[in-house]
Design a protein around this motif. Structure first.
Motif, PDB file in Angstrom:
ATOM      1  N   CYS A 214     -57.581  94.531 -20.597  1.00 34.83           N
ATOM      2  CA  CYS A 214     -56.780  94.316 -19.387  1.00 34.83           C
ATOM      3  C   CYS A 214     -55.510  93.546 -19.735  1.00 34.83           C
ATOM      4  CB  CYS A 214     -57.573  93.537 -18.334  1.00 34.83           C
ATOM      5  SG  CYS A 214     -59.003  94.398 -17.664  1.00 34.83           S
ATOM      6  N   PHE A 215     -54.470  93.775 -18.975  1.00 40.46           N
ATOM      7  CA  PHE A 215     -53.253  93.000 -19.131  1.00 40.46           C
ATOM      8  C   PHE A 215     -52.569  92.853 -17.777  1.00 40.46           C
ATOM      9  CE2 PHE A 215     -51.969  97.399 -19.800  1.00 40.46           C
ATOM     10  CZ  PHE A 215     -50.787  97.516 -19.078  1.00 40.46           C
ATOM     11  N   GLY A 216     -51.908  91.700 -17.602  1.00 36.94           N
ATOM     12  CA  GLY A 216     -51.170  91.441 -16.383  1.00 36.94           C
ATOM     13  C   GLY A 216     -49.701  91.723 -16.573  1.00 36.94           C
ATOM     14  N   TYR A 217     -49.001  92.014 -15.485  1.00 38.94           N
ATOM     15  CA  TYR A 217     -47.582  92.336 -15.569  1.00 38.94           C
ATOM     16  C   TYR A 217     -46.852  91.771 -14.355  1.00 38.94           C
ATOM     17  CZ  TYR A 217     -48.332  95.948 -12.001  1.00 38.94           C
ATOM     18  OH  TYR A 217     -48.638  96.601 -10.829  1.00 38.94           O
ATOM     19  N   GLY A 218     -45.555  91.602 -14.509  1.00 37.68           N
ATOM     20  CA  GLY A 218     -44.688  91.179 -13.421  1.00 37.68           C
ATOM     21  C   GLY A 218     -43.413  91.993 -13.446  1.00 37.68           C
ATOM     22  N   LEU A 219     -42.906  92.349 -12.254  1.00 37.20           N
ATOM     23  CA  LEU A 219     -41.699  93.155 -12.134  1.00 37.20           C
ATOM     24  C   LEU A 219     -40.558  92.323 -11.562  1.00 37.20           C
ATOM     25  CD1 LEU A 219     -43.205  96.445 -10.623  1.00 37.20           C
ATOM     26  CD2 LEU A 219     -43.086  95.749 -13.017  1.00 37.20           C
ATOM     27  N   SER A 220     -39.346  92.823 -11.724  1.00 38.52           N
ATOM     28  CA  SER A 220     -38.166  92.097 -11.253  1.00 38.52           C
ATOM     29  C   SER A 220     -38.071  92.057  -9.733  1.00 38.52           C
ATOM     30  CB  SER A 220     -36.902  92.739 -11.836  1.00 38.52           C
ATOM     31  OG  SER A 220     -36.795  94.095 -11.441  1.00 38.52           O
ATOM     32  N   ASN A 221     -38.821  92.902  -9.025  1.00 38.88           N
ATOM     33  CA  ASN A 221     -38.771  92.903  -7.557  1.00 38.88           C
ATOM     34  C   ASN A 221     -39.857  92.031  -6.923  1.00 38.88           C
ATOM     35  OD1 ASN A 221     -41.049  94.408  -8.080  1.00 38.88           O
ATOM     36  ND2 ASN A 221     -40.467  96.153  -6.808  1.00 38.88           N
ATOM     37  N   ILE A 224     -46.546  91.789  -8.917  1.00 39.65           N
ATOM     38  CA  ILE A 224     -47.423  91.433 -10.030  1.00 39.65           C
ATOM     39  C   ILE A 224     -48.698  92.256  -9.903  1.00 39.65           C
ATOM     40  CG2 ILE A 224     -46.526  89.084 -10.260  1.00 39.65           C
ATOM     41  CD1 ILE A 224     -49.123  88.175  -8.795  1.00 39.65           C
ATOM     42  N   GLY A 225     -49.427  92.385 -10.998  1.00 42.40           N
ATOM     43  CA  GLY A 225     -50.669  93.138 -10.948  1.00 42.40           C
ATOM     44  C   GLY A 225     -51.386  93.117 -12.278  1.00 42.40           C
ATOM     45  N   VAL A 226     -52.497  93.845 -12.345  1.00 41.92           N
ATOM     46  CA  VAL A 226     -53.331  93.911 -13.543  1.00 41.92           C
ATOM     47  C   VAL A 226     -53.720  95.365 -13.799  1.00 41.92           C
ATOM     48  CG1 VAL A 226     -55.572  93.297 -14.533  1.00 41.92           C
ATOM     49  CG2 VAL A 226     -54.223  91.564 -13.356  1.00 41.92           C
ATOM     50  N   TYR A 227     -53.613  95.776 -15.052  1.00 40.43           N
ATOM     51  CA  TYR A 227     -54.097  97.081 -15.495  1.00 40.43           C
ATOM     52  C   TYR A 227     -55.301  96.888 -16.416  1.00 40.43           C
ATOM     53  CZ  TYR A 227     -50.166  99.987 -13.916  1.00 40.43           C
ATOM     54  OH  TYR A 227     -49.255 100.678 -13.161  1.00 40.43           O
ATOM     55  N   GLU A 228     -56.269  97.776 -16.276  1.00 43.23           N
ATOM     56  CA  GLU A 228     -57.331  97.904 -17.264  1.00 43.23           C
ATOM     57  C   GLU A 228     -57.092  99.205 -18.007  1.00 43.23           C
ATOM     58  OE1 GLU A 228     -62.195  97.758 -17.780  1.00 43.23           O
ATOM     59  OE2 GLU A 228     -61.310  97.872 -15.789  1.00 43.23           O
ATOM     60  N   LYS A 229     -56.608  99.082 -19.239  1.00 44.75           N
ATOM     61  CA  LYS A 229     -56.075 100.222 -19.981  1.00 44.75           C
ATOM     62  C   LYS A 229     -54.979 100.883 -19.150  1.00 44.75           C
ATOM     63  CE  LYS A 229     -59.916 100.978 -23.129  1.00 44.75           C
ATOM     64  NZ  LYS A 229     -60.882 101.932 -23.708  1.00 44.75           N
ATOM     65  N   LEU A 230     -55.146 102.144 -18.748  1.00 45.12           N
ATOM     66  CA  LEU A 230     -54.101 102.821 -17.978  1.00 45.12           C
ATOM     67  C   LEU A 230     -54.441 102.918 -16.496  1.00 45.12           C
ATOM     68  CD1 LEU A 230     -53.273 105.743 -20.475  1.00 45.12           C
ATOM     69  CD2 LEU A 230     -52.179 103.502 -20.271  1.00 45.12           C
ATOM     70  N   GLN A 231     -55.460 102.169 -16.062  1.00 42.83           N
ATOM     71  CA  GLN A 231     -55.885 102.193 -14.667  1.00 42.83           C
ATOM     72  C   GLN A 231     -55.535 100.870 -14.003  1.00 42.83           C
ATOM     73  OE1 GLN A 231     -57.286 104.842 -13.035  1.00 42.83           O
ATOM     74  NE2 GLN A 231     -57.225 103.673 -11.140  1.00 42.83           N
ATOM     75  N   ARG A 232     -54.751 100.935 -12.916  1.00 39.08           N
ATOM     76  CA  ARG A 232     -54.383  99.710 -12.225  1.00 39.08           C
ATOM     77  C   ARG A 232     -55.566  99.189 -11.412  1.00 39.08           C
ATOM     78  NH1 ARG A 232     -50.092 100.790  -8.203  1.00 39.08           N
ATOM     79  NH2 ARG A 232     -48.539 100.610  -9.844  1.00 39.08           N
ATOM     80  N   LEU A 233     -55.853  97.880 -11.564  1.00 39.24           N
ATOM     81  CA  LEU A 233     -56.928  97.256 -10.810  1.00 39.24           C
ATOM     82  C   LEU A 233     -56.432  96.753  -9.461  1.00 39.24           C
ATOM     83  CD1 LEU A 233     -58.787  95.202 -13.588  1.00 39.24           C
ATOM     84  CD2 LEU A 233     -59.269  97.505 -12.760  1.00 39.24           C
ATOM     85  N   TRP A 234     -55.259  96.115  -9.440  1.00 37.06           N
ATOM     86  CA  TRP A 234     -54.701  95.613  -8.185  1.00 37.06           C
ATOM     87  C   TRP A 234     -53.235  95.276  -8.396  1.00 37.06           C
ATOM     88  CZ3 TRP A 234     -52.622  90.750  -8.483  1.00 37.06           C
ATOM     89  CH2 TRP A 234     -53.091  89.911  -9.494  1.00 37.06           C
TER      90      TRP A 234
END
Length: 707
Positions: A214-221, A224-234
């Motif tokens: 899993c990895f978390g991410y943040g966008l410029s807009n 934020i969210g979390v992916y498990e491999k290529l599937q978004r969790l939330w």
């Protein structure tokens, strides 16, 4: 969690330029960059020695020391890059170079020019590399250096790199590289091969590894969210910007929570599984960075947050949750969701019961139980300048649609669109126009209020639809003139599977069926107003004709992924892009020559300035007033000349960056015409050709995939 210590560094901090390093291998030091292009190091447990080098002698005896770099700082990072040492080193990125600095010995390890610039840095082991590598993301490129400053890795991305993260993505005990860029894409590199690609709605400004792929991410807009491999969790979206995301285990269950620092000063921690808030705090100014380490030297890893004004707070994880035998209940989310569904069903049941006991006049205003909300999606090319997709919503009886809410990620501003017709315009049919920006699958979540006209009783209907990836490619009838540009490859697959891919990825009025062993389809790409010819032969050869190499690459990647093709060679011919590449390469050579000449001229001016300063000092000592005036005037003229040269050099560098960016973009598009090892090989060969200014070799590689 509550802060267990807090202090102020009394230095302004650049957002995103905060890190923690163990420069002597034992004592932690909080390190951050300031707006004046200096780096301060806070070492509460050890005084940094040395008054020479980059450390300012005036601050060397304090807990906070300053490093003078004399260059614009874009990013900083610390890590163990020397395989023979357990000490951390400081790595500093700038628009033109990368510097590795040994803070303990107060000396430079190496300094390298990076023409593409350095926007973000990550340090660690990548793939099969046995030694740590410094990965620097810049203008469409990622460069890797070892401890000696040797280039050991190079690859390209679609646009400027905003974020990097190293993690074991596929659970093979080797790190893959996660890359976020300004073209809204998250790419997963297994060494130099792309093994996964995700498209978001804005630039991916921050990434952090979590547990279990899993990895978390943040966008410029603000998303934020979390992916498990290529599937978004939330995912969630805020009106504020997430300065950075970080991983930290708050409750001691062995699973990291996602820690987010926001531009409004808020810090919160969320469950990596559900996104539920489990911790929050507020600073008086924007968050600049989040790190973790044993800053009190008591054997526990604290969460450390720093604001742009220099305020620092340290948080300790809740030890009560770490008690042996303590169990944490993770089923409350499922219970809450089931309870919500129960309430919704009970409310709907009560509405039906009430309708059976109402008078005839009131009962007529009730919505029939058989009422359905239906959709038809079609392309609308009546306006060639603004083609769109129409989502037609209608009911199956005489009820009308009072209001419609369409949630569509990345399409509407704010990601939602509301239609609320006037009372005298209510009908049973509503059309929502949609214009996809990129060729990616789009999920539509629709909510509509439906009832009888003139009645105040309306019921909420919900449905979901998905737009296919190439929804903006309109199927044309009959044969068309094929474009001159093309890419051709061979896939040993039955044509029935290819037809299934076409039905799933294009917006067709009716599904296609097999009509023979050969197939020719003609589409019109409405976004770029170009014809795309998709031809399949009986010999398994597939040829895609289109002047847009990027679009051809997207079609190739989609087809290869659907058919589970791991390695794919291709031959291509794009005359217009070849001419553009020739011009860009010629321009790049000229800009490099000008840059070298400007550097020589500036060095000569600096020598003259040093000479003038000495002459002025000599004239002052002997009280030669005329000499001081003469050499001061000459020094002022030299200073003006060097300032003008500096401005010209900056413009030259900007032009060179734009040129390199466009060349790298063409290389990236050409690489997407292939899959797997041929794709990685093409990137490496193109890199060598650009370094050697070999235009002929570059064009041959893009066409054939080989040198």
């Amino acid at each position: 969690m509550q802060p267990v210590y807090t202090f102020n560094l009394h230095h302004p901090v650049i957002a995103g330029c905060v890190t923690l390093g163990y420069y002597d291998g034992t004592h932690p030091s909080l390190t951050a960059a300031t707006a004046t292009d200096k780096i301060f190091i806070h070492s509460p447990h050890k005084k940094l020695s040395g008054s020479s080098g980059r450390i300012c002698s005036s601050d060397a005896s304090k807990e906070v020391v300053m490093l003078n770099l004399n260059q614009t700082i874009t990013t900083i990072q610390t890590g163990q890059i020397d395989p023979s040492s357990d000490r951390d080193f400081l790595v500093v990125g700038s628009p033109r170079s990368i510097l590795v600095y040994d803070v303990e010995k107060n000396m430079d390890v190496f300094y390298k020019e990076v023409p593409e610039g350095v926007k973000v840095i990550s340090i660690g082991r990548l793939g099969k590399m046995e030694k740590p590598v410094i990965l620097a993301g810049g203008n469409c490129t990622i460069v890797g250096f070892d401890f000696e400053g040797n280039e050991v890795f190079w690859t390209i991305t679609g646009d400027i790199v905003c974020s990097l993260a190293l993690m074991d993505f596929d659970s093979d005990n080797r790190n893959e590289l996660i890359v976020g860029s300004t073209d809204y894409d998250i790419r997963v590199f297994k060494e130099d091969k792309i093994v996964g690609e995700l498209t978001e709605t804005e630039a991916v400004t921050s990434l952090t590894p979590l547990q279990k792929s899993c990895f978390g991410y943040g966008l410029s807009n603000g998303t934020i969210g979390v992916y498990e491999k290529l599937q978004r969790l939330w995912r969630i979206k805020s009106k504020n910007k997430a300065v950075m995301v970080f991983n930290y285990d708050i409750d001691g269950d062995g699973l990291d929570e996602l820690i987010i620092g926001w531009s409004n000063g808020k810090v919160d921690g969320r469950s990596s599984r559900t996104g539920e808030v489990v911790f929050k705090d507020n600073f008086t100014s924007a968050v600049a960075g989040i790190v973790a380490g044993d800053y009190r030297l008591i054997g526990t890893r604290d969460l450390i947050c720093c604001s742009v004004t220099g305020e620092v707070r340290g948080y300790e994880a809740n030890r009560m949750l770490r008690a042996p035998g303590r169990r944490v209940n993770y089923g409350h989310d499922a219970v809450r969701e089931m309870f919500s569904k129960k309430q919704h069903l009970m409310l709907e049941l009560s509405n039906y019961k009430e309708s059976t006991n109402q008078p005839v006049e009131v009962a007529k205003s009730k919505i029939p139980m058989q009422t359905k909300l239906q959709t038809v999606i079609s392309l609308n090319d009546t306006d060639l300048k603004k083609p769109r997709i129409d989502v037609n919503l209608f009911t199956n009886n005489d009820t009308v649609i009072r209001a419609v809410l369409v949630f569509c990620e990345g399409i509407f501003q704010g990601e939602s669109h509301v239609l609320h017709p006037k009372d005298d315009e209510l009908t049973s049919n509503v059309t929502v126009p949609i214009t996809p920006v990129n060729n990616v699958p789009v999920d539509l979540h629709i909510k509509a209020l439906i009832g009888h006209k003139g009645s105040s009783n309306f019921h909420l209907f919900e449905l979901s639809r998905q737009l296919p990836r190439f929804a903006m490619l309109q199927l044309l009838k009959g044969k068309q003139e094929k474009p001159k540009s093309f890419s051709t490859f061979v896939i040993k697959e039955r044509i029935q599977r290819i037809i299934l891919w076409v039905n799933q990825n294009f917006l067709l009025q009716s599904e296609m069926t097999l009509a023979g062993l050969d197939m020719e389809l003609y589409f019109k790409a409405l976004q770029v107003n170009q014809v795309v010819a998709f031809c399949v032969g009986s010999d398994n050869k597939i040829t895609i004709y289109c002047d847009d190499m990027g679009l051809v690459g997207e079609i190739t990647q989609s087809l290869a992924h659907f058919l589970n093709v791991h390695d794919l060679e291709a031959r291509a011919q794009f005359p217009k892009i070849q001419e553009n590449l020739k011009e860009l390469m010629t321009k790049m050579v000229e800009l490099n020559d000008v840059r070298l000449q400007l550097s020589t001229d500036m060095a000569s001016c600096l020598d003259t300035i040093r000479s003038h300063v000495i002459r002025i000092e000599d004239a002052r000592i002997i009280e030669d007033v005329e000499g001081v005036s003469k050499w001061t005037s000459s020094l002022s003229a030299c200073n003006n000349d060097i300032l003008k040269s500096y401005k010209v050099r900056n413009q030259n560098h900007s032009d060179l960056m734009q040129c390199l960016k466009q060349i790298n973009k063409y290389i990236e598009q050409a690489s997407k015409l292939r899959v797997g090892k041929p794709q990685s090989r093409l990137v490496g060969l193109c890199r060598a050709a650009v370094k050697n200014n070999n235009v002929v070799s570059l064009l041959r590689i893009i066409n054939s995939g080989n040198n």
